[in-house]
Design an enzyme around this catalytic site. Sequence first.
Site, PDB file in Angstrom:
ATOM      1  N   ARG A 240     -14.147 -23.440 -31.815  1.00  0.00           N
ATOM      2  CA  ARG A 240     -14.905 -23.337 -30.482  1.00  0.00           C
ATOM      3  C   ARG A 240     -14.152 -22.133 -29.686  1.00  0.00           C
ATOM      4  O   ARG A 240     -13.166 -22.464 -29.633  1.00  0.00           O
ATOM      5  CB  ARG A 240     -14.618 -24.878 -29.679  1.00  0.00           C
ATOM      6  CG  ARG A 240     -15.765 -25.900 -30.237  1.00  0.00           C
ATOM      7  CD  ARG A 240     -17.099 -25.568 -29.957  1.00  0.00           C
ATOM      8  NE  ARG A 240     -18.088 -26.793 -30.451  1.00  0.00           N
ATOM      9  CZ  ARG A 240     -18.573 -27.000 -31.728  1.00  0.00           C
ATOM     10  NH1 ARG A 240     -18.477 -25.962 -32.576  1.00  0.00           N
ATOM     11  NH2 ARG A 240     -19.337 -27.797 -31.977  1.00  0.00           N
ATOM     12  N   GLU A 269     -21.773 -18.924 -25.032  1.00  0.00           N
ATOM     13  CA  GLU A 269     -22.946 -18.654 -26.011  1.00  0.00           C
ATOM     14  C   GLU A 269     -24.054 -18.772 -25.672  1.00  0.00           C
ATOM     15  O   GLU A 269     -24.493 -19.660 -24.912  1.00  0.00           O
ATOM     16  CB  GLU A 269     -22.522 -19.240 -27.342  1.00  0.00           C
ATOM     17  CG  GLU A 269     -21.088 -19.096 -27.967  1.00  0.00           C
ATOM     18  CD  GLU A 269     -20.815 -20.215 -29.006  1.00  0.00           C
ATOM     19  OE1 GLU A 269     -21.578 -21.047 -29.312  1.00  0.00           O
ATOM     20  OE2 GLU A 269     -19.695 -20.110 -29.575  1.00  0.00           O
ATOM     21  N   HIS A 287     -22.059 -18.083 -34.289  1.00  0.00           N
ATOM     22  CA  HIS A 287     -21.673 -19.507 -34.307  1.00  0.00           C
ATOM     23  C   HIS A 287     -22.881 -20.142 -35.480  1.00  0.00           C
ATOM     24  O   HIS A 287     -23.479 -20.920 -35.199  1.00  0.00           O
ATOM     25  CB  HIS A 287     -22.014 -20.176 -32.951  1.00  0.00           C
ATOM     26  CG  HIS A 287     -21.531 -21.531 -33.138  1.00  0.00           C
ATOM     27  ND1 HIS A 287     -21.161 -22.169 -31.845  1.00  0.00           N
ATOM     28  CD2 HIS A 287     -21.238 -22.299 -33.903  1.00  0.00           C
ATOM     29  CE1 HIS A 287     -20.751 -23.450 -31.888  1.00  0.00           C
ATOM     30  NE2 HIS A 287     -20.762 -23.781 -33.305  1.00  0.00           N
TER      31      HIS A 287
HETATM   32  C1  8YV Z   1     -23.040 -25.913 -35.403  1.00  0.00           C
HETATM   33  C2  8YV Z   1     -20.834 -26.776 -35.204  1.00  0.00           C
HETATM   34  O1  8YV Z   1     -23.450 -26.993 -35.069  1.00  0.00           O
HETATM   35  O2  8YV Z   1     -21.029 -28.857 -36.457  1.00  0.00           O
HETATM   36  C3  8YV Z   1     -20.539 -28.183 -35.421  1.00  0.00           C
HETATM   37  O3  8YV Z   1     -19.675 -28.615 -34.654  1.00  0.00           O
HETATM   38  O4  8YV Z   1     -20.233 -25.933 -34.508  1.00  0.00           O
HETATM   39  C4  8YV Z   1     -21.636 -25.877 -36.183  1.00  0.00           C
HETATM   40  O5  8YV Z   1     -22.090 -26.696 -37.268  1.00  0.00           O
HETATM   41  C5  8YV Z   1     -24.053 -24.940 -35.976  1.00  0.00           C
HETATM   42  O6  8YV Z   1     -23.239 -23.558 -36.335  1.00  0.00           O
HETATM   43  C6  8YV Z   1     -25.125 -24.706 -34.809  1.00  0.00           C
HETATM   44  O7  8YV Z   1     -24.812 -23.855 -33.722  1.00  0.00           O
END
Ligand code: 8YV
Length: 322
Positions: A240, A269, A287
């Site tokens: 993150r 983002e 992301h």
């Molecule tokens: C995102 C993620 O959901 O699972 C998570 O927490 O950060 C990723 O899998 C995915 O990349 C969509 O943004």
Amino acid sequence: MPSRLVLAALMPSDVVTRAREEFDAVVVEGKDDMTAAQVIEAAVAHRADAIMFSNTLPLTADAIGQLPPSVRVGATSSVGYDHIDVAAAKARGLIVTNTPDVLTECTADFAFMMLLAAARRAYHYDKIMRAGWRYRIGQGELLGVRVTGKTLGILGMGRIGRAVAQRARGFNMTVMYHSRNRLPVQLEQGARYFASFLDMLPHCDFLSLHAPAGSATDKIVNAEALAKLKPGAVLVNVSRGGLVDEDALIDALSSGRLFAAGLDVFRSEPDYDMRFAALDNVILSPHIGSGSIETRNAMGFRALDNIAAVLAGKGPIDPLWT
Ligand code: 8YV
């Protein structure tokens, strides 16, 4: 009568097909995921039993408060849940689930891709080739840094951190980690634990972040931390953006204090800090760490499985709390 679902995030077609087959589903249309206001509107109009979304939906206390009482479960198709106000969901009696496990391997693959690409300047070389190449590159020019045999520090030794450590062992790397708690020795697989994050950093040629966002980790990678890394270290972040002080990181990359960084996540983002785009020693991605066909299908199916289990009265498979 099938249960009613609002599918608020753009999902792979196999996931949408299954959602339509198994539920009376209202599915997001267009190019963007639903906003919180759109989810609430759709849930009210559809008298939804469930909502499915991803980390693009800020499920704040305010949004949770506006969901109609019919909504019993919210499933995020992500392992991270920093976009959800868990206390408000608990207070409202909303069951919330995530999608752990199914994305571990592909996210770890991606972290390692970023590590290798940043260390070995993949972005730089690709740029040269697209511009036509056509000149000799001297033996001492455009060199990357070696990965094999170096020391990797991992912040956050959960499932994904451990999967990254497993890949690093294949590169004969020495693995160190910092987590809130030390792992049982059989899960450490030889990795050295540091109770203090800052104390680990002077040993690290590479630092890879795999901790959740939150008050405990906000800007944990700040100017002080970056200054403690070995000179010429490489940072990888596929967790993150909130973990990093981006001003400090841009300084460290611009000054050459860090050799390079591989960044998949940003504090903001999709409107990320475009100063990163001007740097030649970063590889950037939007992301998308879990973004393989297999994993995105598995995440979507897992979210649907959670919803089906809750609505069938069986209880969630992946509850955020018990
Ligand atoms: C995102 C993620 O959901 O699972 C998570 O927490 O950060 C990723 O899998 C995915 O990349 C969509 O943004």
